[in-house]
Design a protein around this motif. Structure first.
Motif, PDB file in Angstrom:
ATOM      1  N   PHE A   1       0.613  -1.029   0.095  1.00 47.75           N
ATOM      2  CA  PHE A   1       0.291   0.174   0.378  1.00 47.75           C
ATOM      3  C   PHE A   1       0.727   1.544   0.128  1.00 47.75           C
ATOM      4  O   PHE A   1       2.276   1.485   0.184  1.00 47.75           O
ATOM      5  CB  PHE A   1      -0.760   0.270   1.201  1.00 47.75           C
TER       6      PHE A   1
ATOM      7  N   ASN B   1     -12.103   1.327  -3.404  1.00 46.30           N
ATOM      8  CA  ASN B   1     -12.187   1.430  -1.867  1.00 46.30           C
ATOM      9  C   ASN B   1     -12.994   2.002  -0.975  1.00 46.30           C
ATOM     10  O   ASN B   1     -12.714   3.346  -1.651  1.00 46.30           O
ATOM     11  CB  ASN B   1     -10.461   0.240  -0.900  1.00 46.30           C
TER      12      ASN B   1
ATOM     13  N   THR C   1      -2.616   4.962   5.265  1.00 44.29           N
ATOM     14  CA  THR C   1      -2.563   4.019   3.344  1.00 44.29           C
ATOM     15  C   THR C   1      -3.114   4.679   3.293  1.00 44.29           C
ATOM     16  O   THR C   1      -4.254   4.692   3.095  1.00 44.29           O
ATOM     17  CB  THR C   1      -2.091   3.254   3.580  1.00 44.29           C
ATOM     18  N   TYR C   2      -3.217   4.680   1.333  1.00 44.48           N
ATOM     19  CA  TYR C   2      -4.319   5.305   0.665  1.00 44.48           C
ATOM     20  C   TYR C   2      -3.294   3.734  -0.648  1.00 44.48           C
ATOM     21  O   TYR C   2      -2.443   3.408  -0.625  1.00 44.48           O
ATOM     22  CB  TYR C   2      -3.514   5.997  -0.202  1.00 44.48           C
ATOM     23  N   ASN C   3      -3.758   3.730  -1.064  1.00 44.01           N
ATOM     24  CA  ASN C   3      -4.101   2.649  -2.322  1.00 44.01           C
ATOM     25  C   ASN C   3      -3.470   2.016  -1.558  1.00 44.01           C
ATOM     26  O   ASN C   3      -3.134   0.913  -2.598  1.00 44.01           O
ATOM     27  CB  ASN C   3      -2.978   3.125  -3.781  1.00 44.01           C
ATOM     28  N   SER C   4      -4.700   0.749  -1.398  1.00 45.66           N
ATOM     29  CA  SER C   4      -5.036  -0.270  -1.012  1.00 45.66           C
ATOM     30  C   SER C   4      -5.496  -0.978  -1.813  1.00 45.66           C
ATOM     31  O   SER C   4      -5.621  -2.614  -1.771  1.00 45.66           O
ATOM     32  CB  SER C   4      -6.160  -0.345   0.445  1.00 45.66           C
ATOM     33  N   GLU C   5      -6.701  -0.461  -2.642  1.00 50.80           N
ATOM     34  CA  GLU C   5      -6.620  -1.126  -4.173  1.00 50.80           C
ATOM     35  C   GLU C   5      -5.021  -1.863  -4.768  1.00 50.80           C
ATOM     36  O   GLU C   5      -5.297  -2.326  -5.706  1.00 50.80           O
ATOM     37  CB  GLU C   5      -7.106  -0.712  -5.754  1.00 50.80           C
TER      38      GLU C   5
ATOM     39  N   SER D   1      -9.197   6.781   1.015  1.00 54.25           N
ATOM     40  CA  SER D   1      -8.209   8.018   0.824  1.00 54.25           C
ATOM     41  C   SER D   1      -8.119   8.689   1.439  1.00 54.25           C
ATOM     42  O   SER D   1      -7.674   9.867   1.081  1.00 54.25           O
ATOM     43  CB  SER D   1      -7.804   8.340  -0.876  1.00 54.25           C
TER      44      SER D   1
ATOM     45  N   ASP E   1      -9.512   2.675   3.286  1.00 51.80           N
ATOM     46  CA  ASP E   1      -8.439   2.049   3.143  1.00 51.80           C
ATOM     47  C   ASP E   1      -7.566   1.552   4.894  1.00 51.80           C
ATOM     48  O   ASP E   1      -8.564   1.407   5.763  1.00 51.80           O
ATOM     49  CB  ASP E   1      -7.223   3.649   2.209  1.00 51.80           C
TER      50      ASP E   1
ATOM     51  N   ALA F   1      -7.147   4.147  -7.593  1.00 48.23           N
ATOM     52  CA  ALA F   1      -6.459   4.716  -6.158  1.00 48.23           C
ATOM     53  C   ALA F   1      -8.137   5.267  -5.473  1.00 48.23           C
ATOM     54  O   ALA F   1      -7.925   4.790  -4.625  1.00 48.23           O
ATOM     55  CB  ALA F   1      -5.234   5.036  -5.542  1.00 48.23           C
TER      56      ALA F   1
END
Lengths: 205, 651
Positions: B221, B258, B241-245, B327, B261, B255
């Protein structure tokens, strides 16, 4: 005579303060020196108020061609003054003891005071001669050569006592703790003489 | 596309809001209507109440401001070359910018943090970090110079940064997930294969010296902002965290998919214990460790190898994920350590987590599954409260120590004061424009000094006289001592301040050095008086041992140099007087000047290319005869055999 002797011992012992505290102090403040440069004059030498003040005073003074601030070994006074002060203090204490045990007349105390006064005046005279030499005997290759309205080279002599403007600097020259202790001590020896005289008179009556 | 449309419509709404609210506010906030001018006025010769250390962002430097006046006091070079001070140009400071990639002249300086003891600012050091080529740095607050730079290996986009409450550790997270260790692989295969290492750097309590302790190899992430636990939560750290995608392209869309996050909660004391007991594995790594000696004005750069890595799955109970809407960016811990404020950039609410509830949920092992083996806590179990309708685009939060929090909103361009007791909004004030970070002196510690708040804005537009397309960023100072915030002052800042740290001046100013002591000068080529000055030839290297004092160089005439020589000027400033620096410049030198403080020695390399006689001079107006502070170097043809001569005033 007992009180008188004790006061004489105390008074002359106060001279010993000159071995620990400065006699005189000269500070130099200027727009560029909001925290003034300063030197403490002891009987055995000259020290900066802050660690590098002497070096910085010399640095400033080189523009007008002044000599560097003397080190103890460069002036006989710094060897002789401690001997004179130590000797006079010792002598005064001795006289006080003799007075305490009624071996001598209180007039000896007055004699000590007069001698000290003469030596003090001589010391001040010598100090003034040094200041004059320091402020006027300048390097002929000096960077800045300034003259007064009459065309004579101006003197950079700091005042013996008091405050004076020298170009951009304001010089303050005043006694410090050592001198005040000496003055107080000398006054006490006068008191000792006076009390001694009076106690003798009372006894005589 | 739907998402983009909804964001666009939000923006339009915001523009309308600013358009409506702005004018009324301006009319009210004239300096004549309040005594704002008086409250930021620091009379000539007076000192400010606070130091403010401002990140310089893409300038790579850190600047020092006085508050409340907003006066710029100094720019301290850290990660970028600074021609003004010769930093990164002269021989002594070039090693500071050395990395495993070689010499790098520029950096992107993000967050700054003042060292703490028992969670309170102690004024020993300021730490900071570099985003592009991952590095962390220490600035010493007696010289206000960079003392150390440590490269963080096995990381990229070094962003989440924090100092623990006794300055035990500095934390440096990975924003751009990467293969760990690095390898040649398809970008498309990112998901599950990239990692986001979180690095812990141990701080020496005597020297502030930095040492790589361990890396926690987190899933790939993007680790964004970090703050340490304090008081009750000391021993933990929290990072958004961001972009847990785990998207690898068009992140602005991919990103943002979701609903939630994570904030990672990490018990570093547990991991420290694990490593102390022999846990973890060494991974190949190479990184530069650059240390500056203030007594020698010389840095050394050492290449180090290997890093201890820890897999969070191997330490049960050490790492957890806290789900947070949309995010998140900011992640701020209140002075008591109980509340962790998470700001979802795209969320309509502000989420506040409770540390004690988190501990209870962990004890109850009440998880909502896991991500890559790391337990996910249940949102409802750890939720402390929600600030409803606070604004648009929340970013960062600081605290005033009186139970209030202040959060910046980028999209709605405002700072909002709210209560930690009931999560109610108390006040909101516009910022000009689009505020990023904010700073309350001590607002990131157990003991905030809740008198002023500085908002650091990303957009300047019309706030100052126009200076072409590029405008300096703008900061605003608010008085927060009352119930309502009051805007007092605008001032421009350098680069892009990502965060700042403020501290009462009394905690620092008495430690500030006035000079470097000549008798403590450890420079390899220092000379302590003019009688030691000389010129020496070693093959085609010529070493000039030179001094400077008001108002001359010694020597100031040098002959015997040849075209093709490498001439090293080792120049010592003999002054021992406060604020009497001298500069040194040499015609044709392919580098910056030397700027030399009293008692210091610095070295410049000059490679003369043409015969002739060339002047050198003092660049910093030092004295009444500064203009006369100059000299000459004679350059003879290559292959000739001139006698080496040097002199001052014929001697």
């Amino acid at each position: 005579m007992k009180t008188s002797g004790i006061i004489m011992i105390l008074g002359s012992a106060l001279l010993l303060g000159l071995f620990y505290f400065p006699l005189w102090n000269i500070t130099l403040g200027a727009p560029q020196y909001p925290e003034p440069l300063g030197m403490d004059i002891y009987i055995s030498g000259i020290q900066g108020e802050e660690e590098f003040d002497i070096q910085n005073i010399d640095g400033v003074n080189h523009y007008i061609g002044m000599k560097k601030i003397p080190k103890p070994e460069e002036m006989w006074e710094f060897n002789v003054f401690p001997l004179v002060i130590g000797g006079m203090a010792g002598l005064g204490i001795l006289l006080g003891f003799l007075g305490f045990f009624r071996k001598i007349s209180p007039n000896w105390f007055l004699g000590w005071f007069v001698l000290m006064l003469v030596l003090g005046v001589l010391g001040m005279y010598d100090f003034n001669v040094w200041l004059t030499d320091y402020g006027t005997d300048l390097d002929p290759k000096a960077i800045l050569k300034l003259t007064d309205e009459a065309g004579n080279p101006i003197s950079y002599k700091p005042p013996l006592f008091g405050t004076q403007q020298i170009l951009n600097f304001t010089a303050h020259s005043y006694p410090r703790l050592g001198a005040w202790l000496m003055f107080a001590g000398m006054f006490l020896t006068l008191v000792a003489w006076w009390i001694g005289k009076r106690s003798l008179k009372t006894q005589n009556i | 596309m739907k998402k983009i449309n909804s964001i666009l419509s939000l923006l339009v709404l915001v523009v309308i809001m600013i358009g409506c609210g702005g004018d009324g506010d301006r009319k009210k906030s004239g300096a004549m209507a309040t005594n704002a001018a008086e409250r930021v006025y620091v009379a000539p010769g007076e000192h400010d109440e606070f130091y403010g250390f401002f990140s310089g962002g893409f300038s790579g430097q850190m600047s020092v401001y006085g508050l409340p006046s907003g006066r710029l006091l100094k720019v301290m070079p850290v990660f970028s070359q600074d021609a003004e001070k010769g930093y990164g140009y002269n021989e002594g400071t070039k090693p500071m910018l050395n990395t495993s990639y070689g010499f790098i002249p520029w950096g992107d300086l993000h967050h700054v943090d003042i060292s703490q003891t028992n969670g309170e600012l102690d004024g020993r050091w300021v730490f900071t970090h570099e985003n592009n080529t991952p590095r962390v740095a220490r600035i010493d607050l007696n010289t206000f110079e960079t003392g150390e730079i440590l490269e963080i290996p096995n990381s990229a986009g070094n962003h989440s940064f924090a100092i623990t409450e006794n300055t035990e550790y500095l934390i440096a997270g990975t924003r751009f997930a990467i293969p760990s260790p690095q390898r040649d692989m398809s970008i498309e295969d990112m998901k599950g294969n990239f990692k986001g290492p979180l690095t812990f750097v141990k701080i020496d309590q005597e020297t502030g010296g930095m040492e790589l302790a361990f890396q926690v190899i987190m899933p790939g992430f993007n680790f964004d902002l970090a703050h340490p636990g304090r008081s009750a939560s000391h021993g933990w750290m929290f990072a958004t965290t961001y972009n847990s995608e785990e998207a690898n392209t068009l992140l602005e869309v991919n990103a943002s998919q979701n609903d939630k996050d994570f904030i990672v909660a990490l018990n570093w004391k547990k991991i420290e214990e694990y490593v102390k007991n022999g846990g973890g594995t060494m991974m190949d790594a190479e990184y530069a460790h650059n240390v500056y000696n203030h007594n020698s004005s010389t840095a050394t750069s050492t290449m180090k190898k290997g890093v201890k890595t820890v897999d969070p799955k191997d330490i049960p109970g050490a790492v957890f994920f806290m789900p947070i809407p949309k995010s998140p960016h900011g992640c701020d811990v209140d002075p008591t350590g109980e509340y962790i404020v998470g700001s979802g950039k795209l969320a309509a609410e502000l989420t506040v987590f409770s540390f004690s509830k988190m501990i209870k949920a962990i004890e109850d092992k009440n998880y909502d599954g896991d991500a890559y083996g790391i337990p996910i806590l249940k949102y409802e179990d750890i939720l402390g409260g929600i600030v409803k309708q606070p604004g648009l685009g929340p970013l960062h939060t600081e605290f005033d120590g009186k139970g209030n929090a202040y959060t910046t909103f980028f999209i709605s361009s405002e700072v909002v004061k709210w209560s930690l007791k009931d999560y109610q909004v108390i006040d909101r004030k516009p910022t000009y424009y689009s505020v990023g970070h904010l700073m309350i002196p001590g607002g990131n510690s157990r003991k905030p000094f809740g008198k002023y708040l500085v908002a650091m804005n990303k957009i300047t537009k019309d706030r100052y006289l126009p200076t072409g397309p590029e405008m300096n960023h703008s900061a605003q100072l608010y008085d927060i001592s009352g119930d309502k915030m009051e805007l007092l002052l605008d001032f421009p800042t350098i680069g892009e301040p990502h965060y700042a740290a403020g501290i009462p001046a009394d905690l620092i100013k008495q430690n500030s050095k006035k000079i470097y002591r000549l008798d403590e000068n450890e420079h390899e080529h220092a000379v302590r008086n003019e009688s030691e000055t000389r010129v020496e030839r070693k093959g085609n290297e010529v070493h000039v041992y030179m001094t400077m004092i008001r108002s001359h160089f010694a020597p100031d005439n040098i002959e015997g140099i040849k075209v093709g020589d490498k001439v090293y000027f080792h120049v010592t400033n003999l002054e021992q007087d406060f604020d009497v620096p001298h500069g040194f410049a040499m015609i044709g030198a392919n580098t910056a000047e030397l700027l030399i403080m009293p008692g210091a020695t610095k070295t410049m390399l000059w490679e003369p290319k043409r015969i002739g006689v060339y002047p050198l001079y003092c660049t910093d107006f030092c004295s009444a005869l500064h203009q006369e502070m100059q000299g000459y170097v004679r350059v003879s043809p290559a292959g000739s055999n001139p006698e080496l001569k040097w002199s001052l005033d014929g001697d």
